[in-house]
Design a protein around this motif. Structure first.
Motif, mmCIF file in Angstrom:
data_model
loop_
_atom_site.group_PDB
_atom_site.id
_atom_site.type_symbol
_atom_site.label_atom_id
_atom_site.label_comp_id
_atom_site.label_asym_id
_atom_site.label_seq_id
_atom_site.Cartn_x
_atom_site.Cartn_y
_atom_site.Cartn_z
ATOM 1 N N LEU A 30 11.410 3.716 -4.404
ATOM 2 C CA LEU A 30 11.324 4.974 -3.665
ATOM 3 C C LEU A 30 11.479 4.784 -2.155
ATOM 4 O O LEU A 30 11.449 5.753 -1.405
ATOM 5 C CB LEU A 30 9.988 5.667 -3.949
ATOM 6 N N GLY A 31 11.634 3.551 -1.735
ATOM 7 C CA GLY A 31 11.876 3.305 -0.320
ATOM 8 C C GLY A 31 10.657 2.933 0.488
ATOM 9 O O GLY A 31 10.736 2.846 1.715
ATOM 10 N N TYR A 32 9.514 2.691 -0.161
ATOM 11 C CA TYR A 32 8.308 2.312 0.553
ATOM 12 C C TYR A 32 8.193 0.796 0.655
ATOM 13 O O TYR A 32 8.629 0.059 -0.230
ATOM 14 C CB TYR A 32 7.066 2.863 -0.150
ATOM 15 N N LYS A 33 7.550 0.329 1.713
ATOM 16 C CA LYS A 33 7.255 -1.091 1.872
ATOM 17 C C LYS A 33 5.889 -1.361 1.250
ATOM 18 O O LYS A 33 4.903 -0.692 1.599
ATOM 19 C CB LYS A 33 7.265 -1.462 3.358
ATOM 20 N N SER A 34 5.837 -2.311 0.342
ATOM 21 C CA SER A 34 4.581 -2.566 -0.348
ATOM 22 C C SER A 34 4.348 -4.049 -0.548
ATOM 23 O O SER A 34 5.280 -4.864 -0.514
ATOM 24 C CB SER A 34 4.553 -1.848 -1.707
ATOM 25 N N ALA A 35 3.073 -4.385 -0.757
ATOM 26 C CA ALA A 35 2.668 -5.765 -1.008
ATOM 27 C C ALA A 35 1.768 -5.795 -2.224
ATOM 28 O O ALA A 35 0.815 -5.012 -2.322
ATOM 29 C CB ALA A 35 1.930 -6.326 0.206
ATOM 30 N N CYS A 36 2.068 -6.683 -3.170
ATOM 31 C CA CYS A 36 1.220 -6.896 -4.337
ATOM 32 C C CYS A 36 0.275 -8.042 -3.986
ATOM 33 O O CYS A 36 0.716 -9.180 -3.771
ATOM 34 C CB CYS A 36 2.066 -7.240 -5.561
ATOM 35 N N ILE A 37 -1.019 -7.748 -3.929
ATOM 36 C CA ILE A 37 -2.009 -8.691 -3.414
ATOM 37 C C ILE A 37 -2.821 -9.255 -4.570
ATOM 38 O O ILE A 37 -3.620 -8.549 -5.193
ATOM 39 C CB ILE A 37 -2.924 -7.998 -2.387
ATOM 40 N N LEU A 38 -2.614 -10.514 -4.873
ATOM 41 C CA LEU A 38 -3.285 -11.172 -5.986
ATOM 42 C C LEU A 38 -4.700 -11.578 -5.589
ATOM 43 O O LEU A 38 -4.899 -12.282 -4.604
ATOM 44 C CB LEU A 38 -2.488 -12.416 -6.403
ATOM 45 N N THR A 39 -5.697 -11.152 -6.378
ATOM 46 C CA THR A 39 -7.092 -11.564 -6.135
ATOM 47 C C THR A 39 -7.685 -12.270 -7.344
ATOM 48 O O THR A 39 -8.788 -12.807 -7.253
ATOM 49 C CB THR A 39 -7.981 -10.351 -5.793
ATOM 50 N N ASP A 40 -6.989 -12.265 -8.462
ATOM 51 C CA ASP A 40 -7.493 -12.852 -9.703
ATOM 52 C C ASP A 40 -7.290 -14.364 -9.669
ATOM 53 O O ASP A 40 -6.156 -14.853 -9.704
ATOM 54 C CB ASP A 40 -6.763 -12.233 -10.897
ATOM 55 N N THR A 41 -8.381 -15.124 -9.625
ATOM 56 C CA THR A 41 -8.281 -16.575 -9.514
ATOM 57 C C THR A 41 -7.757 -17.221 -10.788
ATOM 58 O O THR A 41 -7.406 -18.412 -10.783
ATOM 59 C CB THR A 41 -9.659 -17.176 -9.184
ATOM 60 N N ALA A 42 -7.680 -16.466 -11.885
ATOM 61 C CA ALA A 42 -7.154 -17.005 -13.136
ATOM 62 C C ALA A 42 -5.633 -16.967 -13.190
ATOM 63 O O ALA A 42 -5.036 -17.439 -14.160
ATOM 64 C CB ALA A 42 -7.738 -16.238 -14.325
#
Length: 229
Positions: A30-42
């Motif tokens: 859709l044209g947005y800037k995004s970041a997938c932020i990993l917090t799961d230590t597994a």
């Protein structure tokens, strides 16, 4: 200032990581800037190459704080915090820093009981029917009826179901393919558009891939709430 969306919940196996990447992919379409932020230590971070969004490794508390602080200084970005199952203290922290929280659940009474408890604990959160059956009519009807029977009081906090698509596993590959299937792109757009609407973001920029002709607003009679009693 960036907007933060946390995908959390005490139940494991509901698709939090899948939804995190699906949402970021849809926002990118859709044209947005995004970041997938990993917090799961597994889990291990995936390669950002070829994706429409960036990957951030925030598996330590200090790194999470730095990433969130940096994102908050950026305009027109969306950060998606990928939580993990059965981590109530982490969920509380992610919920506290997020502008919107999502609680995915699958088509089982156990999942629904857990998401109800989470909805009561997190009043700003929305429930997301995840990996919802689409190909089997009877399975879909049974799943929708179960939601209607058990979640009637929470009807205004249930989002449109995210369909079960085998292609979503492509987003979780270390290196994603150069071309992704149209049904996957369409599902990603629909999911992202719900977030755009909930957060009252500005209109998306012109899309550069296949057009999505599906309506994303939820008619009053649409499943899974059409069976509510």
């Amino acid at each position: 200032m960036a907007i933060l969306i946390a995908i959390i919940g005490n139940k494991g196996g509901t698709g939090k990581t899948t939804l995190s990447h699906l949402l970021c992919h849809g926002l990118g379409l859709l044209g947005y800037k995004s970041a997938c932020i990993l917090t799961d230590t597994a889990r291990e971070p995936l390669s950002p190459e070829g994706r429409r969004y960036v990957i951030a490794d925030a598996r330590s508390a200090a790194t999470l704080e730095r990433i969130v602080t940096k994102l908050r200084t950026l305009d027109d970005w969306v950060g998606v915090l990928d939580g993990g199952g059965n981590r109530p203290e982490i969920d509380k922290r992610l919920y506290g820093i997020a502008d919107l929280a999502l609680l995915p659940f699958r088509e089982s009474a156990e999942d629904i009981r857990t998401v109800i408890r989470d909805l009561e604990q997190y009043p700003r959160a929305y429930a997301v029917p995840s990996q919802w059956p689409v190909s089997n009519r009877w399975q879909r009807q049974a799943a929708d009826k179960l939601v209607a029977q058990m979640m009637g009081p929470y009807r205004h906090r249930i989002l449109r179901p995210v369909p079960a698509l085998s292609a979503t596993k492509l987003l979780l590959l270390k290196q994603i393919p150069a071309h992704l299937p149209t049904p996957l792109n369409n599902a990603a757009r629909q999911f992202a558009r719900q977030m755009v609407e909930l957060l009252a973001l500005t209109e998306e920029t012109p899309e550069t891939v296949e057009s999505d002709t599906h309506e994303y607003r939820i008619p009053e009679e649409e499943m899974p709430l059409r069976y509510r009693r």
